[in-house]
Design a protein around this motif. Structure first.
Motif, PDB file in Angstrom:
ATOM      1  N   GLY A 119      18.453 -13.537   4.920  1.00  0.00           N
ATOM      2  CA  GLY A 119      19.573 -12.634   4.723  1.00  0.00           C
ATOM      3  C   GLY A 119      20.024 -11.825   5.921  1.00  0.00           C
ATOM      4  O   GLY A 119      20.936 -11.016   5.794  1.00  0.00           O
ATOM      5  N   LEU A 120      19.397 -11.998   7.067  1.00  0.00           N
ATOM      6  CA  LEU A 120      19.802 -11.193   8.232  1.00  0.00           C
ATOM      7  C   LEU A 120      21.275 -11.393   8.569  1.00  0.00           C
ATOM      8  O   LEU A 120      21.965 -10.447   8.939  1.00  0.00           O
ATOM      9  N   ASP A 121      21.759 -12.608   8.428  1.00  0.00           N
ATOM     10  CA  ASP A 121      23.151 -12.883   8.778  1.00  0.00           C
ATOM     11  C   ASP A 121      24.131 -12.285   7.767  1.00  0.00           C
ATOM     12  O   ASP A 121      25.329 -12.239   8.021  1.00  0.00           O
ATOM     13  N   GLN A 122      23.635 -11.791   6.648  1.00  0.00           N
ATOM     14  CA  GLN A 122      24.492 -11.183   5.632  1.00  0.00           C
ATOM     15  C   GLN A 122      24.414  -9.656   5.642  1.00  0.00           C
ATOM     16  O   GLN A 122      25.066  -8.995   4.841  1.00  0.00           O
ATOM     17  N   GLU A 123      23.601  -9.127   6.518  1.00  0.00           N
ATOM     18  CA  GLU A 123      23.441  -7.673   6.608  1.00  0.00           C
ATOM     19  C   GLU A 123      24.603  -7.075   7.405  1.00  0.00           C
ATOM     20  O   GLU A 123      25.106  -7.702   8.342  1.00  0.00           O
ATOM     21  N   PRO A 124      25.019  -5.848   7.061  1.00  0.00           N
ATOM     22  CA  PRO A 124      26.085  -5.197   7.829  1.00  0.00           C
ATOM     23  C   PRO A 124      25.738  -5.052   9.317  1.00  0.00           C
ATOM     24  O   PRO A 124      26.596  -5.205  10.172  1.00  0.00           O
ATOM     25  N   ASP A 125      24.465  -4.762   9.600  1.00  0.00           N
ATOM     26  CA  ASP A 125      24.005  -4.625  10.982  1.00  0.00           C
ATOM     27  C   ASP A 125      22.664  -5.361  11.092  1.00  0.00           C
ATOM     28  O   ASP A 125      21.610  -4.794  10.812  1.00  0.00           O
ATOM     29  N   PRO A 126      22.703  -6.637  11.486  1.00  0.00           N
ATOM     30  CA  PRO A 126      21.463  -7.427  11.526  1.00  0.00           C
ATOM     31  C   PRO A 126      20.369  -6.823  12.411  1.00  0.00           C
ATOM     32  O   PRO A 126      19.189  -6.903  12.062  1.00  0.00           O
ATOM     33  N   LEU A 127      20.733  -6.206  13.520  1.00  0.00           N
ATOM     34  CA  LEU A 127      19.719  -5.616  14.395  1.00  0.00           C
ATOM     35  C   LEU A 127      19.038  -4.427  13.710  1.00  0.00           C
ATOM     36  O   LEU A 127      17.814  -4.308  13.741  1.00  0.00           O
ATOM     37  N   ALA A 128      19.823  -3.562  13.087  1.00  0.00           N
ATOM     38  CA  ALA A 128      19.234  -2.433  12.356  1.00  0.00           C
ATOM     39  C   ALA A 128      18.338  -2.943  11.229  1.00  0.00           C
ATOM     40  O   ALA A 128      17.256  -2.390  10.991  1.00  0.00           O
ATOM     41  N   SER A 129      18.757  -4.003  10.563  1.00  0.00           N
ATOM     42  CA  SER A 129      17.948  -4.579   9.488  1.00  0.00           C
ATOM     43  C   SER A 129      16.628  -5.114  10.025  1.00  0.00           C
ATOM     44  O   SER A 129      15.576  -4.928   9.402  1.00  0.00           O
ATOM     45  N   GLN A 130      16.679  -5.742  11.173  1.00  0.00           N
ATOM     46  CA  GLN A 130      15.440  -6.244  11.770  1.00  0.00           C
ATOM     47  C   GLN A 130      14.524  -5.089  12.157  1.00  0.00           C
ATOM     48  O   GLN A 130      13.309  -5.144  11.940  1.00  0.00           O
ATOM     49  N   ILE A 131      15.079  -4.019  12.683  1.00  0.00           N
ATOM     50  CA  ILE A 131      14.277  -2.842  13.037  1.00  0.00           C
ATOM     51  C   ILE A 131      13.604  -2.266  11.795  1.00  0.00           C
ATOM     52  O   ILE A 131      12.414  -1.932  11.807  1.00  0.00           O
ATOM     53  N   VAL A 132      14.343  -2.163  10.696  1.00  0.00           N
ATOM     54  CA  VAL A 132      13.775  -1.620   9.459  1.00  0.00           C
ATOM     55  C   VAL A 132      12.666  -2.528   8.937  1.00  0.00           C
ATOM     56  O   VAL A 132      11.606  -2.052   8.530  1.00  0.00           O
ATOM     57  N   ARG A 133      12.873  -3.830   8.961  1.00  0.00           N
ATOM     58  CA  ARG A 133      11.833  -4.750   8.493  1.00  0.00           C
ATOM     59  C   ARG A 133      10.576  -4.642   9.358  1.00  0.00           C
ATOM     60  O   ARG A 133       9.455  -4.661   8.835  1.00  0.00           O
ATOM     61  N   LEU A 134      10.754  -4.518  10.650  1.00  0.00           N
ATOM     62  CA  LEU A 134       9.592  -4.362  11.532  1.00  0.00           C
ATOM     63  C   LEU A 134       8.901  -3.019  11.300  1.00  0.00           C
ATOM     64  O   LEU A 134       7.666  -2.934  11.335  1.00  0.00           O
ATOM     65  N   ALA A 135       9.676  -1.985  11.047  1.00  0.00           N
ATOM     66  CA  ALA A 135       9.082  -0.684  10.718  1.00  0.00           C
ATOM     67  C   ALA A 135       8.269  -0.781   9.432  1.00  0.00           C
ATOM     68  O   ALA A 135       7.196  -0.169   9.322  1.00  0.00           O
ATOM     69  N   CYS A 136       8.767  -1.551   8.467  1.00  0.00           N
ATOM     70  CA  CYS A 136       8.017  -1.760   7.221  1.00  0.00           C
ATOM     71  C   CYS A 136       6.660  -2.397   7.510  1.00  0.00           C
ATOM     72  O   CYS A 136       5.643  -2.008   6.922  1.00  0.00           O
ATOM     73  N   GLU A 137       6.649  -3.361   8.408  1.00  0.00           N
ATOM     74  CA  GLU A 137       5.383  -4.002   8.770  1.00  0.00           C
ATOM     75  C   GLU A 137       4.423  -2.983   9.363  1.00  0.00           C
ATOM     76  O   GLU A 137       3.224  -2.988   9.056  1.00  0.00           O
ATOM     77  N   GLY A 138       4.934  -2.116  10.215  1.00  0.00           N
ATOM     78  CA  GLY A 138       4.092  -1.079  10.805  1.00  0.00           C
ATOM     79  C   GLY A 138       3.569  -0.115   9.758  1.00  0.00           C
ATOM     80  O   GLY A 138       2.388   0.252   9.772  1.00  0.00           O
ATOM     81  N   LEU A 139       4.427   0.304   8.846  1.00  0.00           N
ATOM     82  CA  LEU A 139       3.988   1.196   7.773  1.00  0.00           C
ATOM     83  C   LEU A 139       2.885   0.557   6.947  1.00  0.00           C
ATOM     84  O   LEU A 139       1.880   1.194   6.632  1.00  0.00           O
ATOM     85  N   TRP A 140       3.095  -0.711   6.592  1.00  0.00           N
ATOM     86  CA  TRP A 140       2.115  -1.416   5.773  1.00  0.00           C
ATOM     87  C   TRP A 140       0.786  -1.545   6.507  1.00  0.00           C
ATOM     88  O   TRP A 140      -0.283  -1.301   5.957  1.00  0.00           O
ATOM     89  N   ASP A 141       0.851  -1.903   7.779  1.00  0.00           N
ATOM     90  CA  ASP A 141      -0.365  -2.090   8.557  1.00  0.00           C
ATOM     91  C   ASP A 141      -1.142  -0.780   8.688  1.00  0.00           C
ATOM     92  O   ASP A 141      -2.357  -0.740   8.476  1.00  0.00           O
TER      93      ASP A 141
END
Length: 170
Positions: A119-141
């Motif tokens: 779904g990255l290509d369907q996000e309003p801001d794909p870069l911001a979406s990628q940053i949020v997903r990576l932040a989620c990984e950090g939170l989980w870890d």
């Protein structure tokens, strides 16, 4: 004894004692079953680890499906925070158990690639979406290692800030 109870026992053992402690005998003892009872469901240590990996993927996919949100990344953020708040922090234990065996880790690597690309290509801001997903990984870890690090109020503040990143640029 249900399969989930056996997987829970294996994950607890990994969390508490690390990968060296993961033996079929130790899992059976922790689960309160005979080794034969464990072997009935999981015929080998690899089968047990495979079961943990499959359950981890299924659990997160189920959380993603249940989370409200307009975009995939909003659902990803919600599912991550639900996992953290509920203590469903299996990823660390599962990866610890599967470490050293690329075959056992392959399904998790595939799921991570899917979760981070979908779904990255369907996000309003794909870069911001990628940053949020990576932040989620950090939170989980981090929560896997220190579940008490963030209070619920702190998690709410982090969620609000991450959601703000997902707002379409003006």
């Amino acid at each position: 004894m249900r399969r989930d109870e056996l997987l829970d026992a294996a994950e607890e053992l990994l969390r508490d004692q690390g990968s060296d402690a993961l033996t079929l005998a130790a899992v059976a003892e922790r689960a309160g079953v005979s080794k034969g009872g464990l072997l009935y469901h999981y015929g080998s240590k690899d089968a047990l680890i495979k079961g943990m990996v499959e359950r981890l993927i299924e659990d997160f996919d189920d959380l993603m499906a249940a989370e409200p949100g307009e975009t995939y990344t909003e659902r990803y953020l919600g599912a991550t925070l639900t996992a953290i708040r509920s203590g469903r922090l299996r990823r660390y234990a599962v990866v610890t158990g599967a470490s050293g065996n690329l075959f056992l880790l392959a399904p998790l690597r595939d799921a991570m690639a899917r979760w981070h690309r979908e779904g990255l290509d369907q996000e309003p801001d794909p870069l911001a979406s990628q940053i949020v997903r990576l932040a989620c990984e950090g939170l989980w870890d981090v929560a896997s290692h220190d579940p008490e690090l963030n209070s619920d109020e702190e998690l709410q503040a982090l969620e609000a800030r991450l959601k703000a990143l997902l707002e379409p640029p003006s």
